[in-house]
Design a protein around this motif. Structure first.
Motif, PDB file in Angstrom:
ATOM      1  N   PHE A 161       0.857  -1.144   0.013  1.00 43.90           N
ATOM      2  CA  PHE A 161      -0.049   0.045  -0.158  1.00 43.90           C
ATOM      3  C   PHE A 161       0.910   1.249  -0.070  1.00 43.90           C
ATOM      4  O   PHE A 161       0.598   2.237  -0.466  1.00 43.90           O
ATOM      5  N   VAL A 162       2.082   1.167   0.668  1.00 37.87           N
ATOM      6  CA  VAL A 162       2.923   2.357   0.782  1.00 37.87           C
ATOM      7  C   VAL A 162       3.301   2.777  -0.817  1.00 37.87           C
ATOM      8  O   VAL A 162       3.325   4.063  -0.978  1.00 37.87           O
ATOM      9  N   TYR A 163       3.794   1.821  -1.425  1.00 38.49           N
ATOM     10  CA  TYR A 163       4.161   1.987  -2.757  1.00 38.49           C
ATOM     11  C   TYR A 163       3.242   2.185  -3.887  1.00 38.49           C
ATOM     12  O   TYR A 163       3.523   2.924  -4.597  1.00 38.49           O
ATOM     13  N   LEU A 164       1.739   1.817  -3.462  1.00 34.95           N
ATOM     14  CA  LEU A 164       0.893   2.033  -4.250  1.00 34.95           C
ATOM     15  C   LEU A 164       0.726   3.667  -4.204  1.00 34.95           C
ATOM     16  O   LEU A 164       0.269   4.277  -5.141  1.00 34.95           O
ATOM     17  N   LEU A 165       0.705   4.068  -2.874  1.00 30.97           N
ATOM     18  CA  LEU A 165       0.550   5.637  -2.703  1.00 30.97           C
ATOM     19  C   LEU A 165       1.652   6.306  -3.155  1.00 30.97           C
ATOM     20  O   LEU A 165       1.402   7.315  -3.906  1.00 30.97           O
ATOM     21  N   VAL A 166       2.963   5.732  -3.328  1.00 29.49           N
ATOM     22  CA  VAL A 166       3.943   6.443  -3.981  1.00 29.49           C
ATOM     23  C   VAL A 166       3.644   6.446  -5.470  1.00 29.49           C
ATOM     24  O   VAL A 166       4.007   7.548  -6.086  1.00 29.49           O
ATOM     25  N   THR A 167       3.247   5.471  -6.181  1.00 27.94           N
ATOM     26  CA  THR A 167       2.737   5.560  -7.713  1.00 27.94           C
ATOM     27  C   THR A 167       1.818   6.785  -8.004  1.00 27.94           C
ATOM     28  O   THR A 167       2.048   7.400  -8.745  1.00 27.94           O
ATOM     29  N   ALA A 168       0.877   6.833  -7.141  1.00 27.40           N
ATOM     30  CA  ALA A 168      -0.068   7.952  -6.865  1.00 27.40           C
ATOM     31  C   ALA A 168       0.442   9.109  -7.111  1.00 27.40           C
ATOM     32  O   ALA A 168       0.121   9.991  -7.664  1.00 27.40           O
ATOM     33  N   VAL A 169       1.427   9.389  -6.308  1.00 26.70           N
ATOM     34  CA  VAL A 169       2.135  10.578  -6.049  1.00 26.70           C
ATOM     35  C   VAL A 169       2.826  11.038  -7.307  1.00 26.70           C
ATOM     36  O   VAL A 169       3.145  12.230  -7.773  1.00 26.70           O
TER      37      VAL A 169
END
Lengths: 273, 253
Positions: free
Chosen positions: B223-231
């Motif tokens: 989830f952290v890295y999914l958030l990173v892709t969103a950013v």
């Protein structure tokens, strides 16, 4: 008109044939006309009579099918910087939206190889005379329709052509703006007295501006009549004075008389096809 | 009922906050399976750890460099060839069938071939992004040139503009809005392609981390890295908007 001015443009037997879906369409069917140097010639005619085509051929944007066009050059040389033969003012919005007013007006000069400083110095007074002072750095989308056409006309004048070709430059403007710009055009033109070929569908505009009015027939376009205005209204000319005078009505009647049956004929032909 | 503008704005802020609160609550009460949907607070804690150890930044910077290099390698030739195709019909005649024939291939499908050619190193990643970007930029640039209003070309011709001036003062600025639209689309696809490429063809990067988080079942990290892709996606969109502002001031109304 008994003018002693030399002929600037001599057009003989000019023809233009388009091909629309394989069917040949006769747009211009043998135009003969002489335009004196320094004259303001208005061309009126029913819609689709080829008046715009005539201008576009003169502007080098369209090929003629037959006939000759002789232009008496003021000075002929091979220098790219020399005065151009003509500059066209278009009916629709034709100034570049990505250029400032100053760069738009200087476009022709840039094409002729003038340096940035030189061409800006040249266009400065033209911009001021066109009441565009203070808008040099504005972009077209910040301007009203009337101001955009001012820029377009100023671009043509600033390039100092021997001849101006104007294709209904005020057609899309409201009545008040049109009156103001007509007066401005007369004022600026009277300073330079360039040869002008001015296409319009407005008889009123033609009388106000022209030395002579060339009435064209419905398609295929031919010269129907040439009405002399210069002997009635001299120069300098005031738009209001022209419209208030009794001769205005007479001239209007004469042009409309020549035009009326052509317009009716064009409409009848349209209804049939 | 119509809310005032300020009220609507408040709702826009409240809805994600409310969703997060609900998620947190549901996770804490075990109403949802926390193996798949760890509590936001746990994801946040995982993020803090990843930032502290520097792991997050390492992977983010690797992905960003791949994106930037690949994007440039695709965008620059895309603009150049697109302009050439738009301006010169012989170039168009030669290249159009090649473009039309290869464009429909899903770009990620070429990844195995590129790994074969370039190996597992960075080059294969640059290449796959470049290929994904080049088509969209090329097609948009060409359309931009060909859709320039005829009137502007007439003006250029009537004023005897040289070929070079027709290019710099008419064709290029006239096509610029569509070129930038192509770059924006290209950037979106580049992000898609790099994440997918890192899933299978990399040992680092944001996509690789998402993939391994699944394999080792560390869903909070995922989830952290999914958030990173969103950013990243949001950040590139901001950059593109900025570029449009600077390059196309005449398009703002």
């Amino acid at each position: 008109m008994t003018s002693t001015a030399p002929v600037k443009v001599r057009i003989r037997g000019l023809r233009k044939r388009f091909s629309v879906k394989g069917r040949p369409i006769e747009a211009l069917d043998g135009i003969d006309v002489d335009v004196e140097a320094g004259a303001f010639l208005c061309i009126v005619g029913p819609s689709g009579c080829g008046k715009t085509t005539l201008l576009r051929i003169l502007a080098g944007l369209e090929e003629k099918t037959a006939g000759t066009i002789e232009v008496a050059r003021d000075a002929a040389g091979k220098d790219a910087r020399e005065r151009p033969v003509n500059a066209m003012v278009f009916q629709e919005q034709s100034i570049f939206p990505w250029m400032t007013v100053r760069d738009n007006v200087a476009f022709g000069l840039k094409a002729r190889g003038f340096s940035g400083r030189d061409r800006y110095a040249i266009v400065e007074p033209f911009i001021r005379r066109a009441n565009l002072g203070g808008f040099e750095d504005a972009l077209p989308h910040q301007l009203s329709g009337g101001m955009k056409q001012r820029v377009s006309i100023t671009r043509a004048f600033a390039n100092d052509p021997e001849m101006l070709l104007m294709d209904e430059p005020f057609a899309a403007l409201d009545e008040q703006t049109k009156l103001i710009l007509q007066a401005e055009l007369l004022r600026i033109w009277e300073e330079s007295r360039k040869t002008v070929l001015y296409v319009t569908h407005s008889i009123d505009e033609a009388i106000v501006l022209a030395d002579r009015i060339l009435v064209m027939t419905a398609r295929p376009g031919r010269v129907k009549d040439v009405v002399d205005v210069a002997s009635v209204f001299g120069r300098p000319r005031r738009v209001e004075a022209v419209k208030e005078s009794a001769q205005y009505g007479e001239l209007f009647g004469r042009v409309w008389g020549a035009l009326r049956e052509e317009v009716m004929g064009a409409q009848a032909a349209e209804a049939v096809s | 009922m119509r809310l005032r503008w300020g009220g609507e704005r408040l709702l826009s802020v409240l809805s994600p906050v409310l969703l997060l609160a609900l998620w947190e609550l549901a996770a804490r009460t075990n109403a949802i399976d926390t193996r798949f949907f760890p509590a936001p607070s746990d994801i946040f804690a995982a993020a803090v750890t990843l930032i502290r150890t520097g792991e997050l930044w390492d992977n983010l910077s690797i992905t960003l460099v791949r994106l930037a290099v690949g994007f440039l390698l695709g965008a620059v030739p895309g603009i150049v060839v697109g302009l050439a195709m738009g301006l010169f019909s012989p170039v168009r005649a030669i290249l159009q069938p090649l473009v039309d024939g290869t464009f429909p291939i899903p770009k990620i499908a070429i990844l195995p071939l590129f790994i074969l050619i370039f190996g597992l190193g960075e080059e294969s990643k640059y290449a796959i992004i470049a290929v994904a970007v080049v088509y969209l930029v090329l097609i948009n640039t060409q359309a931009g040139v060909r859709n320039i209003d005829r009137i502007y070309l007439d003006v250029g011709k009537n004023y005897h503009a040289t070929r070079w001036m027709m290019f710099t003062d008419v064709a290029l600025p006239g096509a610029a809005p569509l070129i930038l639209a192509g770059l924006r689309l290209g950037m979106g696809v580049a992000l898609l392609v790099i994440v997918a490429a890192e899933f299978v063809g990399a040992r680092s990067g944001v996509g690789y981390q998402i993939w391994t988080s699944w394999q080792v079942f560390q869903v909070d990290r995922m989830f952290v890295y999914l958030l990173v892709t969103a950013v990243i996606g949001f950040g590139t969109a901001v950059v593109m908007t900025f570029l449009e502002r600077v390059l196309l001031p005449w398009k703002q109304h």
